[in-house]
Design a protein around this motif. Structure first.
Motif, PDB file in Angstrom:
ATOM      1  N   LYS A 200       0.822  -1.217   0.000  1.00  0.00           N
ATOM      2  CA  LYS A 200       0.000   0.000   0.000  1.00  0.00           C
ATOM      3  C   LYS A 200       0.852   1.262   0.000  1.00  0.00           C
ATOM      4  CE  LYS A 200      -3.636  -2.097   2.791  1.00  0.00           C
ATOM      5  NZ  LYS A 200      -4.298  -2.031   4.098  1.00  0.00           N
ATOM      6  N   GLY A 201       2.150   1.110   0.258  1.00  0.00           N
ATOM      7  CA  GLY A 201       3.047   2.262   0.308  1.00  0.00           C
ATOM      8  C   GLY A 201       3.322   2.759   1.714  1.00  0.00           C
ATOM      9  N   ASP A 202       2.749   2.091   2.724  1.00  0.00           N
ATOM     10  CA  ASP A 202       3.018   2.465   4.116  1.00  0.00           C
ATOM     11  C   ASP A 202       4.437   2.038   4.487  1.00  0.00           C
ATOM     12  OD1 ASP A 202       0.405   3.374   4.425  1.00  0.00           O
ATOM     13  OD2 ASP A 202      -0.318   1.405   5.052  1.00  0.00           O
ATOM     14  N   VAL A 203       5.153   2.909   5.159  1.00  0.00           N
ATOM     15  CA  VAL A 203       6.528   2.608   5.571  1.00  0.00           C
ATOM     16  C   VAL A 203       6.543   2.350   7.077  1.00  0.00           C
ATOM     17  CG1 VAL A 203       8.895   3.446   5.703  1.00  0.00           C
ATOM     18  CG2 VAL A 203       7.483   3.997   3.716  1.00  0.00           C
ATOM     19  N   TYR A 204       6.820   1.107   7.434  1.00  0.00           N
ATOM     20  CA  TYR A 204       6.938   0.712   8.833  1.00  0.00           C
ATOM     21  C   TYR A 204       8.392   0.869   9.244  1.00  0.00           C
ATOM     22  CZ  TYR A 204       2.297  -1.413   8.853  1.00  0.00           C
ATOM     23  OH  TYR A 204       0.950  -1.624   8.798  1.00  0.00           O
ATOM     24  N   LEU A 205       8.625   1.525  10.348  1.00  0.00           N
ATOM     25  CA  LEU A 205       9.968   1.648  10.909  1.00  0.00           C
ATOM     26  C   LEU A 205      10.150   0.537  11.926  1.00  0.00           C
ATOM     27  CD1 LEU A 205      10.026   5.514  11.423  1.00  0.00           C
ATOM     28  CD2 LEU A 205      10.841   4.205   9.459  1.00  0.00           C
ATOM     29  N   PHE A 206      11.313  -0.083  11.932  1.00  0.00           N
ATOM     30  CA  PHE A 206      11.572  -1.215  12.814  1.00  0.00           C
ATOM     31  C   PHE A 206      12.690  -0.916  13.801  1.00  0.00           C
ATOM     32  CE2 PHE A 206       9.090  -3.437   9.771  1.00  0.00           C
ATOM     33  CZ  PHE A 206       8.577  -4.540  10.433  1.00  0.00           C
ATOM     34  N   VAL A 207      12.516  -1.442  14.992  1.00  0.00           N
ATOM     35  CA  VAL A 207      13.563  -1.482  15.999  1.00  0.00           C
ATOM     36  C   VAL A 207      13.837  -2.966  16.198  1.00  0.00           C
ATOM     37  CG1 VAL A 207      14.275  -0.864  18.321  1.00  0.00           C
ATOM     38  CG2 VAL A 207      12.687   0.609  17.078  1.00  0.00           C
ATOM     39  N   TYR A 208      14.863  -3.445  15.501  1.00  0.00           N
ATOM     40  CA  TYR A 208      15.173  -4.863  15.432  1.00  0.00           C
ATOM     41  C   TYR A 208      13.971  -5.599  14.849  1.00  0.00           C
ATOM     42  CZ  TYR A 208      19.021  -3.139  18.217  1.00  0.00           C
ATOM     43  OH  TYR A 208      20.086  -2.408  18.660  1.00  0.00           O
ATOM     44  N   GLU A 209      13.291  -6.481  15.581  1.00  0.00           N
ATOM     45  CA  GLU A 209      12.188  -7.249  14.991  1.00  0.00           C
ATOM     46  C   GLU A 209      10.809  -6.648  15.244  1.00  0.00           C
ATOM     47  OE1 GLU A 209      12.753  -9.393  18.999  1.00  0.00           O
ATOM     48  OE2 GLU A 209      13.851  -8.031  17.736  1.00  0.00           O
ATOM     49  N   TYR A 210      10.730  -5.512  15.918  1.00  0.00           N
ATOM     50  CA  TYR A 210       9.446  -4.875  16.220  1.00  0.00           C
ATOM     51  C   TYR A 210       9.288  -3.598  15.414  1.00  0.00           C
ATOM     52  CZ  TYR A 210       9.218  -8.199  20.007  1.00  0.00           C
ATOM     53  OH  TYR A 210       9.176  -9.367  20.724  1.00  0.00           O
ATOM     54  N   GLY A 211       8.146  -3.502  14.689  1.00  0.00           N
ATOM     55  CA  GLY A 211       7.917  -2.363  13.826  1.00  0.00           C
ATOM     56  C   GLY A 211       6.767  -1.496  14.290  1.00  0.00           C
ATOM     57  N   PHE A 212       6.739  -0.265  13.768  1.00  0.00           N
ATOM     58  CA  PHE A 212       5.664   0.663  14.114  1.00  0.00           C
ATOM     59  C   PHE A 212       5.385   1.584  12.934  1.00  0.00           C
ATOM     60  CE2 PHE A 212       9.639   2.575  15.381  1.00  0.00           C
ATOM     61  CZ  PHE A 212       9.531   3.914  15.037  1.00  0.00           C
ATOM     62  N   LEU A 213       4.131   1.997  12.820  1.00  0.00           N
ATOM     63  CA  LEU A 213       3.685   2.917  11.790  1.00  0.00           C
ATOM     64  C   LEU A 213       2.819   3.962  12.465  1.00  0.00           C
ATOM     65  CD1 LEU A 213       3.174   3.688   8.760  1.00  0.00           C
ATOM     66  CD2 LEU A 213       1.185   2.183   8.885  1.00  0.00           C
ATOM     67  N   LYS A 214       3.134   5.227  12.251  1.00  0.00           N
ATOM     68  CA  LYS A 214       2.368   6.303  12.887  1.00  0.00           C
ATOM     69  C   LYS A 214       1.110   6.564  12.071  1.00  0.00           C
ATOM     70  CE  LYS A 214       2.787  10.504  15.379  1.00  0.00           C
ATOM     71  NZ  LYS A 214       3.645  11.153  16.281  1.00  0.00           N
ATOM     72  N   ARG A 215      -0.013   6.638  12.757  1.00  0.00           N
ATOM     73  CA  ARG A 215      -1.302   6.909  12.134  1.00  0.00           C
ATOM     74  C   ARG A 215      -2.045   7.958  12.941  1.00  0.00           C
ATOM     75  NH1 ARG A 215      -3.457   1.975   9.524  1.00  0.00           N
ATOM     76  NH2 ARG A 215      -2.273   1.997   7.601  1.00  0.00           N
ATOM     77  N   VAL A 216      -2.947   8.670  12.281  1.00  0.00           N
ATOM     78  CA  VAL A 216      -3.835   9.610  12.961  1.00  0.00           C
ATOM     79  C   VAL A 216      -5.261   9.153  12.668  1.00  0.00           C
ATOM     80  CG1 VAL A 216      -4.571  11.998  13.193  1.00  0.00           C
ATOM     81  CG2 VAL A 216      -2.180  11.488  12.695  1.00  0.00           C
ATOM     82  N   GLU A 217      -5.983   8.773  13.720  1.00  0.00           N
ATOM     83  CA  GLU A 217      -7.375   8.335  13.583  1.00  0.00           C
ATOM     84  C   GLU A 217      -8.252   9.228  14.439  1.00  0.00           C
ATOM     85  OE1 GLU A 217      -7.640   4.234  14.628  1.00  0.00           O
ATOM     86  OE2 GLU A 217      -6.374   3.575  12.968  1.00  0.00           O
ATOM     87  N   HIS A 218      -9.177   9.941  13.802  1.00  0.00           N
ATOM     88  CA  HIS A 218     -10.102  10.848  14.501  1.00  0.00           C
ATOM     89  C   HIS A 218      -9.342  11.876  15.347  1.00  0.00           C
ATOM     90  CE1 HIS A 218     -13.192   8.100  13.193  1.00  0.00           C
ATOM     91  NE2 HIS A 218     -12.597   7.101  13.819  1.00  0.00           N
ATOM     92  N   GLY A 219      -8.232  12.374  14.820  1.00  0.00           N
ATOM     93  CA  GLY A 219      -7.456  13.392  15.508  1.00  0.00           C
ATOM     94  C   GLY A 219      -6.554  12.866  16.614  1.00  0.00           C
ATOM     95  N   VAL A 220      -6.507  11.551  16.785  1.00  0.00           N
ATOM     96  CA  VAL A 220      -5.675  10.943  17.832  1.00  0.00           C
ATOM     97  C   VAL A 220      -4.479  10.267  17.165  1.00  0.00           C
ATOM     98  CG1 VAL A 220      -5.613   9.277  19.715  1.00  0.00           C
ATOM     99  CG2 VAL A 220      -7.705  10.565  19.279  1.00  0.00           C
ATOM    100  N   HIS A 221      -3.276  10.598  17.628  1.00  0.00           N
ATOM    101  CA  HIS A 221      -2.062   9.987  17.095  1.00  0.00           C
ATOM    102  C   HIS A 221      -1.899   8.599  17.695  1.00  0.00           C
ATOM    103  CE1 HIS A 221      -0.564  13.588  15.079  1.00  0.00           C
ATOM    104  NE2 HIS A 221      -1.125  14.259  16.082  1.00  0.00           N
ATOM    105  N   LYS A 222      -1.711   7.621  16.804  1.00  0.00           N
ATOM    106  CA  LYS A 222      -1.569   6.225  17.232  1.00  0.00           C
ATOM    107  C   LYS A 222      -0.423   5.576  16.483  1.00  0.00           C
ATOM    108  CE  LYS A 222      -6.477   5.663  18.206  1.00  0.00           C
ATOM    109  NZ  LYS A 222      -7.673   4.877  17.951  1.00  0.00           N
TER     110      LYS A 222
END
Length: 127
Positions: free
Chosen positions: A92-114
């Motif tokens: 989809k083009g989303d870029v997940y950042l990883f810290v070793y084997e654990y990844g995260f993707l920043k999202r904003v849902e209904h004005g809340v950063h998740k």
């Protein structure tokens, strides 16, 4: 003629060789530890410690393989998204950042950063 000096760490009188600096290995070790604590932390250590903390936090919050968490919860624990080891881009083009084997993707849902938290999978190998 024998020179008597004092131990650099505990200030006890030294006996033996004239070039002796410490009375025993424990004093030498304690002195070196004290000297290392007084020096400013090296850049490498700062980065390494933050990566370890980020990994610990991501592991703690990601028990199910894929989880969505408020970003405020992670930053409150000391998480810093600027420190990561690698990234993965999905179809989809989303870029997940990883810290070793654990990844995260920043999202904003209904004005809340998740963050969407994931764990590295075999199919994510970059070609």
């Amino acid at each position: 003629m024998r020179f008597y000096k004092t131990c650099i760490y505990c200030k006890n009188e030294l006996k033996g060789r004239t070039d002796k600096k410490f009375c025993d290995p424990q004093c030498k070790s304690a002195y070196q530890y004290q000297q290392a604590k007084e020096k400013p932390e090296r850049f490498y250590n700062i980065v390494d410690n933050q990566l370890k903390l980020n990994r610990k936090i991501l592991k703690e919050y990601n028990k199910g393989g894929k989880v969505i968490v408020r970003s405020s919860m992670l930053t409150q624990e000391g998480f810093n998204p600027n420190f990561f080891t690698h990234y993965w881009k999905n179809t989809k083009g989303d870029v997940y950042l990883f810290v070793y084997e654990y990844g995260f993707l920043k999202r904003v849902e209904h004005g809340v950063h998740k963050y969407v938290l994931i764990k590295w999978q075999d199919y994510m190998v970059q070609k």
